[in-house]
Design a protein around this motif. Structure first.
Motif, PDB file in Angstrom:
ATOM      1  N   UNK A   1      -9.142   9.781   9.270  1.00 23.48           N
ATOM      2  CA  UNK A   1      -7.797   9.390   8.878  1.00 23.48           C
ATOM      3  C   UNK A   1      -6.846  10.582   8.877  1.00 23.48           C
ATOM      4  N   UNK A   2      -5.596  10.288   9.272  1.00 17.73           N
ATOM      5  CA  UNK A   2      -4.471  11.204   9.081  1.00 17.73           C
ATOM      6  C   UNK A   2      -3.395  10.423   8.346  1.00 17.73           C
ATOM      7  N   UNK A   3      -2.513  11.153   7.663  1.00 24.03           N
ATOM      8  CA  UNK A   3      -1.498  10.496   6.842  1.00 24.03           C
ATOM      9  C   UNK A   3      -0.357  10.029   7.750  1.00 24.03           C
ATOM     10  N   UNK A   4      -0.494   8.786   8.261  1.00 18.78           N
ATOM     11  CA  UNK A   4       0.506   8.247   9.159  1.00 18.78           C
ATOM     12  C   UNK A   4       1.074   6.920   8.668  1.00 18.78           C
ATOM     13  N   UNK A   5       0.795   6.537   7.441  1.00 17.06           N
ATOM     14  CA  UNK A   5       1.308   5.292   6.881  1.00 17.06           C
ATOM     15  C   UNK A   5       1.923   5.581   5.514  1.00 17.06           C
ATOM     16  N   UNK A   6       3.211   5.244   5.309  1.00 15.68           N
ATOM     17  CA  UNK A   6       3.830   5.466   3.994  1.00 15.68           C
ATOM     18  C   UNK A   6       3.305   4.464   2.980  1.00 15.68           C
ATOM     19  N   UNK A   7       3.339   4.820   1.718  1.00 16.41           N
ATOM     20  CA  UNK A   7       2.907   3.864   0.682  1.00 16.41           C
ATOM     21  C   UNK A   7       3.944   2.770   0.495  1.00 16.41           C
TER      22      UNK A   7
ATOM     23  N   UNK B   1       7.680  -4.316 -16.574  1.00 14.96           N
ATOM     24  CA  UNK B   1       6.448  -4.465 -15.804  1.00 14.96           C
ATOM     25  C   UNK B   1       6.005  -3.109 -15.277  1.00 14.96           C
ATOM     26  N   UNK B   2       4.697  -3.014 -15.067  1.00 17.58           N
ATOM     27  CA  UNK B   2       4.114  -1.823 -14.452  1.00 17.58           C
ATOM     28  C   UNK B   2       3.864  -2.118 -12.982  1.00 17.58           C
ATOM     29  N   UNK B   3       4.323  -1.249 -12.120  1.00 16.17           N
ATOM     30  CA  UNK B   3       4.184  -1.448 -10.682  1.00 16.17           C
ATOM     31  C   UNK B   3       3.211  -0.425 -10.130  1.00 16.17           C
ATOM     32  N   UNK B   4       2.559  -0.808  -9.030  1.00 12.18           N
ATOM     33  CA  UNK B   4       1.622   0.065  -8.328  1.00 12.18           C
ATOM     34  C   UNK B   4       1.995   0.087  -6.852  1.00 12.18           C
ATOM     35  N   UNK B   5       1.328   0.960  -6.131  1.00 11.28           N
ATOM     36  CA  UNK B   5       1.601   1.104  -4.705  1.00 11.28           C
ATOM     37  C   UNK B   5       0.293   1.052  -3.936  1.00 11.28           C
ATOM     38  N   UNK B   6       0.363   0.671  -2.667  1.00  7.41           N
ATOM     39  CA  UNK B   6      -0.784   0.636  -1.765  1.00  7.41           C
ATOM     40  C   UNK B   6      -0.461   1.484  -0.547  1.00  7.41           C
ATOM     41  N   UNK B   7      -1.536   2.041   0.033  1.00  7.44           N
ATOM     42  CA  UNK B   7      -1.380   2.889   1.210  1.00  7.44           C
ATOM     43  C   UNK B   7      -2.505   2.553   2.164  1.00  7.44           C
ATOM     44  N   UNK B   8      -2.187   2.255   3.413  1.00 10.33           N
ATOM     45  CA  UNK B   8      -3.206   1.928   4.409  1.00 10.33           C
ATOM     46  C   UNK B   8      -4.078   3.110   4.752  1.00 10.33           C
ATOM     47  N   UNK B   9      -3.598   4.298   4.490  1.00  5.49           N
ATOM     48  CA  UNK B   9      -4.399   5.476   4.802  1.00  5.49           C
ATOM     49  C   UNK B   9      -5.560   5.611   3.837  1.00  5.49           C
TER      50      UNK B   9
ATOM     51  N   UNK C   1      -5.712  10.925   1.873  1.00  5.20           N
ATOM     52  CA  UNK C   1      -4.359  11.203   2.326  1.00  5.20           C
ATOM     53  C   UNK C   1      -3.336  10.395   1.527  1.00  5.20           C
ATOM     54  N   UNK C   2      -3.530  10.220   0.305  1.00  8.16           N
ATOM     55  CA  UNK C   2      -2.564   9.481  -0.500  1.00  8.16           C
ATOM     56  C   UNK C   2      -3.191   8.866  -1.718  1.00  8.16           C
ATOM     57  N   UNK C   3      -4.058   9.589  -2.355  1.00  8.27           N
ATOM     58  CA  UNK C   3      -4.713   9.042  -3.536  1.00  8.27           C
ATOM     59  C   UNK C   3      -3.798   9.022  -4.746  1.00  8.27           C
ATOM     60  N   UNK C   4      -2.661   9.770  -4.714  1.00 11.47           N
ATOM     61  CA  UNK C   4      -1.712   9.758  -5.815  1.00 11.47           C
ATOM     62  C   UNK C   4      -0.339   9.346  -5.334  1.00 11.47           C
ATOM     63  N   UNK C   5       0.397   8.586  -6.165  1.00 14.02           N
ATOM     64  CA  UNK C   5       1.716   8.106  -5.801  1.00 14.02           C
ATOM     65  C   UNK C   5       2.714   8.511  -6.890  1.00 14.02           C
TER      66      UNK C   5
ATOM     67  N   UNK D   1       8.798   5.246  -3.425  1.00 15.38           N
ATOM     68  CA  UNK D   1       7.435   5.683  -3.717  1.00 15.38           C
ATOM     69  C   UNK D   1       6.986   6.599  -2.590  1.00 15.38           C
ATOM     70  N   UNK D   2       6.343   7.718  -2.931  1.00 19.91           N
ATOM     71  CA  UNK D   2       5.820   8.638  -1.916  1.00 19.91           C
ATOM     72  C   UNK D   2       4.428   9.082  -2.331  1.00 19.91           C
ATOM     73  N   UNK D   3       3.632   9.453  -1.304  1.00 21.52           N
ATOM     74  CA  UNK D   3       2.253   9.875  -1.544  1.00 21.52           C
ATOM     75  C   UNK D   3       2.204  11.393  -1.596  1.00 21.52           C
TER      76      UNK D   3
END
Length: 804
Positions: A487-493, A511-519, A523-527, A574-576
């Motif tokens: 994997x390379x970081x090529x998908x934004x959260x 409400x509490x919101x979360x984010x998802x990342x296809x990577x 390459x994006x374990x924290x948001x 949101x950014x990774x």
């Protein structure tokens, strides 16, 4: 009756004659002498010491004995049985003898004058052993009986006319081989129909006519036993033994019968397995597959069944490491199977020491020796042109996604195992249903990409590489190759929500919101979350980054009103923390709802009602129509009632003045229902609270349009304005209202100490804590909280305008 001695023509009858005259016992029993007389009876009993008591009985008129007749008489003349005679018979022919009973007239006839009895037929004792007849003497002159009718018996005397017979046969039985002498095999029993109580006619003895010297029979019991030791089934299995049964105790002249007993020797394990030869050879090509049979070997066992079952084993470790042996249950052969791959270039010969032994042993026959045999099997490995052999059983390779076309992924290697070492060529196995992502160099075996790879689309690729010899392309070998796309970081959260967010009117944390990342997580374990830059601060909401890849949306206002504004749009960035850092902006839609109290479930009350009721649209329309119909009926009923009221003027002559009395008094200072005392005491809020509370206002000026302090009017003008409004208001009842205005005035250096004028000022108190006091303070918290929120909004707006 007497039997005439002169009529005793045979020895038996002669014996009967002697018994008639003086003896009381006969050959089979005692004869009775019966006498009878017509004279008066005289009994005289005399008993003396040492003497027997004598009974004097009346004399009978005629006497006779029990008669006997031989069975199976075959002479030309009738067989004489005996003679009847009465003492009343004087020989003048005046007495007539009559015979009746079983066989009278047909089998037995009597001479009515002389009383002689003859048997006219040949009798069979086995069918009927005796006959009961009746005799009577009649006077011919008077035709009356001289004596009462008397009964006598004629017995048929047995002769040896029946041979012994076996009820069944031939018989079938078995006995184990190698049995000891005297082992019981079978018992036969013969029966003789002759009289067993007379002579030896029914006395049977047994003997062996055929079957010696292997078997013998007990003469009395008929039990057949073994007569020879160590009879071997493998030498002879079946025996036919003929047993004879002879009566008259086996004497000459006796009758006999015979039967056949077929005896089979059953098998015991008395023979060990034997290899026909000690040395064997077999040729096995090196291309033989592992787990497949490569040869067979067999040991013979003369036994049968489980006694012939054989277990094979390889004794030497070298042979056992390369080969295994098992037993074929049908043929009892030892099947040799290859355990490892053969290599002619490394080893060309193998020697196997094979043993064969029985699995079921009889401890009683252990003295016969060991039930085991062994042989040697030599295996010759044949040279075969083999396909190339890869250096590994499988390959795992890695390549980054989005790598340039032609990027090297890895390489495979194979060699020719044969001694000629032919060059190897490589190919990738193609499939029509799969897209081609890789190619291989035919000489070097290097695998390269043929197009861009996307880990999010296909993280793993499985391909099959073939290797062939250049000299013989038909020989191929295959190896699986697995390519992992890194994997390379090529998908934004992206914000992980697509539905509307429900805001309760009295909530703070929405409400509490979360984010998802296809990577990959690497390459994006924290948001991180925030509002977009360059945008004015949101007056209604703020966002709090929880620093755990989640964020909380928090309301900046204490309450929201659904009627004022129902939907809010909130952009969130949101950014990774990958390399490079990627971000995206999502717009959240927030809906204001009047949530149910006492529950954490955020569902609008109207929606909750519909969902809990579970009613369809048709059902709701039907209910609404029913309500409208009922409402129409009620209105019609009220209209009819009013139309039936009598008029106030009953007739034209009864004309009088109508006086309407209002018995109401003003409330005075305590009457706070008709006006707002706070507004009178605080002229600053006069414009905002101009309306009366007892009349629905036409419009309400927003609080944000409050006049500044420098525009406050004089109290006198204010009172005049209020009086004018009251005079011009046509909607109020026609009664006076006393209103008291308590005003301290203006211009004092100390200022007012009353708290009434503080409604328009900003308070630093936190009225949110009043929600915890209970429902009684909820309205107070709502009134003062709105003032605080309005002042806070004005301040923030002013600051924002200054910054802009």
């Amino acid at each position: 009756m007497k039997v005439n001695p002169s009529s005793c023509l045979c020895p038996v009858l002669l014996c009967l004659c002697f018994l008639e005259r003086g003896y009381e016992a006969s050959h089979h029993g005692q004869a009775k002498i019966i006498s009878r007389s017509h004279n008066a009876t005289h009994n005289h009993n005399q008993t003396k010491d040492g003497e027997t008591e004598v009974h004097h009985r009346p004399k009978r008129g005629w006497i006779w004995n029990q008669f006997f007749v031989l069975e199976e008489h075959i002479g030309p003349d009738a067989q004489y049985v005996g003679k009847l005679h009465s003492n009343s018979d004087k020989g003048d022919g005046s007495v007539r003898y009559i015979l009746s009973g079983e066989g009278a007239g047909s089998i037995f006839i009597i001479n009515e004058v002389t009383g002689d009895i003859h048997a006219t037929k040949s009798l069979d004792r086995e069918k009927k052993s005796h006959y009961v007849l009746h005799a009577q003497a009649i006077d011919l002159n008077t035709n009356k009986p001289l004596e009462p009718e008397s009964e006598f018996i004629i017995k048929v005397q047995d002769i040896n006319d029946n041979a012994p017979k076996f009820p069944d046969g031939p018989f079938v039985t078995s006995v184990p081989e190698m049995s000891e002498i005297g082992t019981s095999v079978f018992q036969v029993t013969a029966t003789d129909a002759d009289d067993p109580t007379y002579g030896n006619s029914a006395r049977v003895v047994y003997s062996v006519l055929h079957g010696q010297p292997y078997f013998s029979v007990d003469p009395k019991s008929g039990i057949i036993r073994t007569a020879l030791a160590d009879m071997d089934r493998e030498a002879r299995e079946h025996y036919s033994v003929v047993i004879q049964a002879k009566d008259m105790a086996g004497q000459v002249g006796g009758l006999s019968g015979s039967t056949t007993v077929n005896i089979t020797l059953t098998d015991v394990n008395d023979n060990p397995p034997k290899f026909p030869q000690k040395n064997y050879q077999v040729f096995v090509p090196e291309s033989a597959q592992v787990g497949k049979p490569v040869g067979k070997i067999k040991a013979n066992d003369e036994d049968i069944g489980i006694n012939a079952e054989i277990k094979y084993s390889i004794l030497n470790p070298e042979g056992a490491g390369m080969f295994s042996i098992s037993t074929d249950k049908d043929t009892r052969e030892g099947v040799i199977t290859l355990r490892k791959v053969l290599n002619y270039e490394k080893k060309k010969h193998y020697s196997l020491h094979i043993a064969a032994e029985n699995t079921h042993l009889d401890p009683h026959l252990s003295y016969l020796g060991s039930f085991k045999d062994d042989a040697t099997l030599k295996i010759t490995v044949g040279d075969v042109d083999e396909p190339p052999v890869f250096s590994m059983d499988y390959y795992i390779m890695e390549v980054y996604e989005n790598a340039k076309v032609g990027t090297e992924v890895g390489a495979v290697t194979a060699r020719d195992p044969d001694s000629k070492n032919s060059p190897v060529r490589y190919f990738i196995e193609r499939r029509e249903d799969k897209e081609v992502y890789f190619d291989i160099e035919s000489i070097s075996g290097v695998i390269r990409t043929t197009q861009l790879l996307d880990r999010e689309d296909t993280p793993w690729h499985n391909i099959t590489v073939m290797a062939t010899e250049e000299d013989n392309p038909s020989l191929q070998s295959h190896v699986p190759v697995t390519v992992q796309v890194l994997d390379v970081n090529d998908n934004p959260p992206m914000i992980n929500t697509e539905d509307e967010i429900i805001i309760c009117e009295s909530t703070r944390v929405i409400q509490t919101i979360t984010a998802v990342d296809k990577d990959d997580f690497a390459n994006g374990k924290g948001f991180s979350f925030s509002f977009p830059g360059g945008v004015p601060a949101n007056p209604n909401f703020t966002i709090k980054d929880n620093e755990d890849s989640t964020a909380s949306i928090i309301a900046r206002r204490r309450r929201f009103h659904r009627l004022t504004q129902e939907l809010y749009e909130l952009p969130v960035v949101v950014w990774d923390d990958g390399e490079p850092v990627l971000s995206s902006t999502s717009t959240l839609v927030l809906r204001v709802c009047s949530c149910q109290r006492g529950t954490r479930l955020k569902i609008c009350q109207g929606e909750a009602f519909l969902s809990s009721a579970g009613l369809s649209t048709g059902a709701l329309i039907a209910i609404l129509l029913c309500v409208l119909i009922l409402l129409a009926i009620v209105i019609l009923f009220i209209t009819l009632r009013r139309s039936k009221k009598e008029p106030l003027i009953i007739s034209e002559e009864d004309i009088r003045e109508n006086v309407v009395t209002y018995d109401d008094e003003g409330g005075g200072e305590e009457d706070t229902e008709a006006f707002d005392i706070i507004a009178l005491r605080n002229p600053a809020a006069a414009e905002e609270l101009k309306f009366r509370r007892d009349v629905r206002p036409e419009c309400i000026r927003p609080r944000s349009s409050r006049r500044p302090a420098h525009e406050e009017m004089d109290i006198g003008e204010f009172i005049k304005q209020r009086v004018a409004e009251a005079d011009q208001d046509t909607s109020v009842p026609p009664y006076d209202s006393l209103q008291t205005y308590a005003y301290e005035g203006q211009g004092s250096p100390a200022g007012s100490i009353s708290s009434l004028g503080s409604t328009g000022a900003h308070s630093e108190l936190d009225y949110n804590s009043m929600d915890d006091w209970g429902p009684k303070f909820e309205k107070i918290a709502e009134l003062y909280g709105e003032e605080v929120e309005t002042a806070s909004e004005s301040t923030e707006k002013a600051e924002s305008e200054k910054q802009t």
